[in-house]
Scaffold this motif. Structure first.
Motif, PDB file in Angstrom:
ATOM      1  N   VAL A 152      54.444  77.193  65.779  1.00  0.00           N
ATOM      2  CA  VAL A 152      54.728  75.923  65.115  1.00  0.00           C
ATOM      3  C   VAL A 152      54.732  74.832  66.179  1.00  0.00           C
ATOM      4  CG1 VAL A 152      56.410  74.565  63.830  1.00  0.00           C
ATOM      5  CG2 VAL A 152      56.031  76.966  63.240  1.00  0.00           C
TER       6      VAL A 152
ATOM      7  N   ILE B 151      55.734  71.333  67.352  1.00  0.00           N
ATOM      8  CA  ILE B 151      56.663  70.225  67.112  1.00  0.00           C
ATOM      9  C   ILE B 151      56.015  68.960  67.668  1.00  0.00           C
ATOM     10  CG2 ILE B 151      58.948  69.250  67.511  1.00  0.00           C
ATOM     11  CD1 ILE B 151      60.044  72.007  67.932  1.00  0.00           C
TER      12      ILE B 151
ATOM     13  N   GLY C 289      52.565  71.602  56.338  1.00  0.00           N
ATOM     14  CA  GLY C 289      53.700  71.531  57.242  1.00  0.00           C
ATOM     15  C   GLY C 289      54.903  70.843  56.644  1.00  0.00           C
TER      16      GLY C 289
ATOM     17  N   LEU D  10      56.355  69.019  61.983  1.00  0.00           N
ATOM     18  CA  LEU D  10      56.171  70.443  62.249  1.00  0.00           C
ATOM     19  C   LEU D  10      54.866  70.922  61.630  1.00  0.00           C
ATOM     20  CD1 LEU D  10      59.821  71.653  61.510  1.00  0.00           C
ATOM     21  CD2 LEU D  10      58.874  70.634  63.598  1.00  0.00           C
ATOM     22  N   ASP D  11      53.960  71.401  62.487  1.00  0.00           N
ATOM     23  CA  ASP D  11      52.610  71.779  62.053  1.00  0.00           C
ATOM     24  C   ASP D  11      52.365  73.242  62.408  1.00  0.00           C
ATOM     25  OD1 ASP D  11      50.008  71.761  61.180  1.00  0.00           O
ATOM     26  OD2 ASP D  11      49.219  70.683  62.918  1.00  0.00           O
ATOM     27  N   PRO D  12      52.193  74.122  61.400  1.00  0.00           N
ATOM     28  CA  PRO D  12      51.995  75.538  61.697  1.00  0.00           C
ATOM     29  C   PRO D  12      50.553  75.858  62.076  1.00  0.00           C
ATOM     30  CG  PRO D  12      51.967  75.202  59.328  1.00  0.00           C
ATOM     31  CD  PRO D  12      52.234  73.862  59.951  1.00  0.00           C
TER      32      PRO D  12
ATOM     33  N   CYS E 128      57.748  77.054  59.783  1.00  0.00           N
ATOM     34  CA  CYS E 128      58.238  75.685  59.997  1.00  0.00           C
ATOM     35  C   CYS E 128      59.704  75.568  59.597  1.00  0.00           C
ATOM     36  CB  CYS E 128      57.409  74.689  59.189  1.00  0.00           C
ATOM     37  SG  CYS E 128      55.726  74.423  59.803  1.00  0.00           S
TER      38      CYS E 128
ATOM     39  N   GLN F  46      58.447  67.919  57.849  1.00  0.00           N
ATOM     40  CA  GLN F  46      59.048  67.028  58.838  1.00  0.00           C
ATOM     41  C   GLN F  46      60.574  67.110  58.752  1.00  0.00           C
ATOM     42  OE1 GLN F  46      56.795  64.961  56.582  1.00  0.00           O
ATOM     43  NE2 GLN F  46      55.027  65.485  57.846  1.00  0.00           N
TER      44      GLN F  46
ATOM     45  N   ILE G 132      54.309  77.300  56.501  1.00  0.00           N
ATOM     46  CA  ILE G 132      55.474  76.446  56.354  1.00  0.00           C
ATOM     47  C   ILE G 132      56.778  77.245  56.406  1.00  0.00           C
ATOM     48  CG2 ILE G 132      55.542  76.508  53.827  1.00  0.00           C
ATOM     49  CD1 ILE G 132      56.256  73.491  53.933  1.00  0.00           C
TER      50      ILE G 132
END
Length: 293
Positions: free
Chosen positions: A225, A227, A181, A143-145, A154, A183, A151
């Motif tokens: 975000v 995915i 981020g 997950l990368d904002p 996220c 995971q 976060i």
């Protein structure tokens, strides 16, 4: 003159060098402290690394200087380090195979820490005792904002993933990336293709929630975000739980409880340094044990 210290680790003899060198200058965090952290975190780290071909990111002169990813074991690697030779499709260096190290024990971990291998990355699959690739035993959502998302957003996506996974009979295990981020990992023992499943679920959540995207293009990501389901490609790796990250501070990719994910609303609460993580493990044990151990 380079100062050298001879040590014995589980019956293996290693020579440690440049222990006073600053790996994280802003935090005055030295190579000796990197080795100390990895030695102390090893009981909870190694179970998640065993059997997984290793990729490291090395910072010989610290996080403010040049770095490089390394998959192929260095020529000076001791013979007792376990290695496996695997195909290398699409290698940027034109290799047909790569000799990967497998970090099965503390001595190998200390050896790589001494090489200033600050970051440890592994795939979602293991190799057999004979070095043959096995089917994935883990699935990951990265997950990368996209700014101004953080976060915290996220965490919202992670909770949605948890609910969707539970509906399919799966359990998610969260951790921070150690940077911006996080995971969500999923123990996997089914026959279904992990990439296909992750892609379908990411796209489903994208359709249902405007602040989620499953598209890698940067133009699609501001305020959302992303995915990243593609980390389940067998050729890709993800930062390991308890790995240090190369940042201003010696931050760590830190396993979380779902209660923490649900409760926290300040991005600063998700920044954990090496010392923080050692204290968390002392208090909570391995929060990641339900996943890839």
């Amino acid at each position: 003159m380079t100062r050298k210290v001879r040590v014995e680790v589980e019956g293996r003899h290693l020579t440690l060098t440049n222990l006073d060198k600053l790996m994280y200058p802003a935090a005055s965090f030295t190579k000796a402290e990197v080795i100390d952290y990895y030695t102390r975190i090893a009981p909870v780290l190694l179970p998640h690394l065993r059997g997984r071909p290793l990729t490291v990111k090395r910072y010989p002169d610290g996080v403010d200087a040049q770095s490089f990813f390394e998959k192929n074991v260095p020529g000076h690697t001791p013979g007792w380090v376990r290695t496996v030779t695997l195909p290398a499709p699409g290698s940027t260096k034109g290799r047909e195979t790569i000799d990967f190290a497998v970090m099965d024990d503390l001595a190998t971990l200390v050896y790589y820490a001494n090489l200033a291998a600050l970051e440890i990355h592994v795939p979602m699959w293991r190799v057999s005792e004979r070095g043959e690739p096995l089917p994935p035993d883990t699935l990951v959502f990265d997950l990368d904002p996209g700014a101004p998302a953080t976060i915290v957003e996220c965490c919202e996506v992670a909770l949605l993933l948890r609910e969707a996974l539970a509906g399919d009979g799966h359990e998610g295990v969260p951790k921070t990336s150690g940077k911006k981020g996080m995971q969500v990992y999923v123990p996997w023992d089914g026959d279904e293709d992990t990439s296909a499943y992750a892609r379908a679920l990411a796209r489903r959540l994208e359709r249902e929630h405007a602040f989620i995207t499953s598209v890698m293009a940067k133009r699609e990501r501001p305020g959302k975000v992303f995915i990243d389901w593609s980390q389940n490609n067998p050729a890709k790796t993800t930062v390991a739980p308890y790995s240090l990250r190369a940042a201003e501070l010696p931050t760590v990719s830190t396993p979380l409880s779902w209660e923490e994910v649900d409760a926290w609303r300040d991005p600063g609460q998700f920044v954990f340094t090496a010392q923080d993580v050692l204290e968390r493990v002392g208090k909570h044990g391995d929060l990641f044990r339900a996943s890839t151990a």
